[in-house]
Design an enzyme around this catalytic site. Structure first.
Site, mmCIF file in Angstrom:
data_model
loop_
_atom_site.group_PDB
_atom_site.id
_atom_site.type_symbol
_atom_site.label_atom_id
_atom_site.label_comp_id
_atom_site.label_asym_id
_atom_site.label_seq_id
_atom_site.Cartn_x
_atom_site.Cartn_y
_atom_site.Cartn_z
ATOM 1 N N GLU A 95 0.814 -1.217 0.000
ATOM 2 C CA GLU A 95 0.000 0.000 0.000
ATOM 3 C C GLU A 95 0.845 1.264 0.000
ATOM 4 O O GLU A 95 0.522 2.262 0.645
ATOM 5 C CB GLU A 95 -1.012 0.001 1.159
ATOM 6 C CG GLU A 95 -2.107 -1.051 0.981
ATOM 7 C CD GLU A 95 -3.416 -0.702 1.675
ATOM 8 O OE1 GLU A 95 -3.566 0.430 2.152
ATOM 9 O OE2 GLU A 95 -4.289 -1.585 1.722
ATOM 10 N N HIS A 118 -2.108 -1.264 9.932
ATOM 11 C CA HIS A 118 -1.509 -2.577 10.198
ATOM 12 C C HIS A 118 -0.295 -2.384 11.093
ATOM 13 O O HIS A 118 0.214 -1.267 11.228
ATOM 14 C CB HIS A 118 -1.075 -3.250 8.891
ATOM 15 C CG HIS A 118 -2.214 -3.741 8.050
ATOM 16 N ND1 HIS A 118 -2.360 -5.055 7.688
ATOM 17 C CD2 HIS A 118 -3.260 -3.091 7.493
ATOM 18 C CE1 HIS A 118 -3.438 -5.202 6.935
ATOM 19 N NE2 HIS A 118 -4.015 -4.013 6.810
#
Length: 388
Positions: free
Chosen positions: A44, A271
């Site tokens: 990402e 995350h």
């Protein structure tokens, strides 16, 4: 040698969707330089300018790096290494998502897996696979609309690594697979793909092992803690050693940099960073695992693919009905006494909608269904050969 690895989904979605991207990426770069990893896999990293900043900050420690381009906005995957990357390649997943689900965006990202061949000290070669599969968009992974898509992606990944893993001394799979360790996709990677977890028999009730959806991360969606009170461990470092390579697990740590950026209450991402240390050395041989568990997981995977084919046929049927009704409406409005400008507008909207639906009904869905049917045939062939 001891191999120090890190994987992190950086949550760098552009257009203001992700919070404090520049500040967080600056902090991530600082920690990467301080921590002196051997290989780093990031996901990402959607914005090219943020990747360039990472390179600028980290190239003194990680002189070898690559960014994988794919889809309309890029795969968002990059790899940094202390050691020479001699080859690299990216493959988009054959089934990458659903185009009309624009708000989910996975199809437009062109998700897949990047492959790097890294030459380590002591003559050891590593095949590094960095990946990011289709997101869940549901707290119940087994009932998610995309479960068959995600299963295909992990089956594709396991099949490929099963064929080419012997080309290097060790194969490393790093990234966000969007499957917990007990779920079928993760099990398939271990049984059929031949991978091992970098943590030995973890206690899944320990929240300190979770890498996503943690209640103590401010970026976690509100209310998800009631469904997933312990979060999820969906970010992985898996390894598969060749027959002449011995690998021992040394350490496994979630949040090696702490919960927040120093001096702030800001997490590094939605995350958590996952740090793994492995001891790798060349040896003579190792025991080759049996295929019993792989066959069981493959048979279950074929069942998921069959459900996916049935779902695609349902979509095709429903879209065909909608197309028929739109066609009737198109004929009807041209015989109604309504303003000509409104007729033109309605005709344009209906025709564009019919073209989009026609693409799905006549091309997209049949192609996806045929891909899944091909995988089912391959699984049946494998199991008929291996099951006595």
């Amino acid at each position: 040698m001891q191999l120090k690895l890190l994987t992190l989904n950086c949550w760098g979605i552009p257009f203001g969707i992700s919070n404090s991207v520049s500040q967080r990426f600056e902090a991530i770069a600082e920690k990467l330089v301080e921590s002196n990893y051997d290989i780093v896999s990031l996901q990402e990293v959607w914005q090219r300018q943020e990747y360039e900043k990472l390179v600028s900050r980290c190239k003194s420690v990680y002189p070898y790096y690559t960014y994988f381009r794919s889809g309309m906005i890029g795969a968002g995957i990059c790899v940094f290494s202390r050691y020479k990357i001699s080859d690299c390649f990216f493959s988009s997943f054959t089934l990458g998502g659903i185009p009309y689900m624009i708000h989910h965006g996975d199809w437009y990202a062109g998700k897949g897996f990047g492959i790097c061949k890294v030459t380590l000290p002591d003559g050891i070669t590593a095949l590094v696979i960095s990946t990011h599969t289709h997101a869940e968009y549901s707290t119940d992974n087994s009932r998610s609309t995309y479960v068959w898509l995600r299963m295909w992606q992990l089956y594709e990944l396991a099949s490929l690594t099963r064929q080419m893993g012997s080309s290097c001394d060790i194969t490393l799979l790093m990234g966000d697979i969007n499957m917990r360790p007990d779920q079928l996709g993760a099990r398939l990677l271990r049984s059929y793909g031949g991978f091992h977890e970098a943590i030995d028999l973890p206690d899944e009730s320990d929240i300190s092992l979770s890498t996503c959806d943690r209640a103590d991360n401010r970026f976690t969606s509100k209310g998800i803690e009631s469904v997933l009170p312990l979060g999820q461990r969906i970010d992985v470092v898996y390894f598969n050693a060749a027959t002449h390579t011995a690998v021992e697990r040394v350490s496994f740590m979630v949040r090696p940099w702490g919960a927040h950026i120093e001096g702030t209450d800001l997490p590094y991402s939605d995350h958590e960073p996952l740090e793994v240390v492995l001891d790798v050395k060349l040896t003579t041989s190792k025991e080759i695992p049996k295929d019993d568990i792989a066959n069981r997981d493959l048979i279950e995977t074929a069942g998921v693919f069959k459900e996916g084919v049935q779902a695609l046929y349902r979509y095709q049927y429903h879209y065909s009905i909608i197309m028929f009704l739109l066609s009737v409406l198109l004929i009807f409005i041209n015989y109604c006494e309504i303003p000509f400008s409104l007729v033109l507008l309605m005709n344009a909207v209906i025709i564009v909608t019919l073209l989009i639906f026609s693409w799905h009904v006549l091309l997209d869905y049949p192609l996806q269904a045929n891909t899944l049917r091909g995988a089912i045939d391959n699984i049946n062939t494998h199991c008929s050969i291996h099951i006595k």
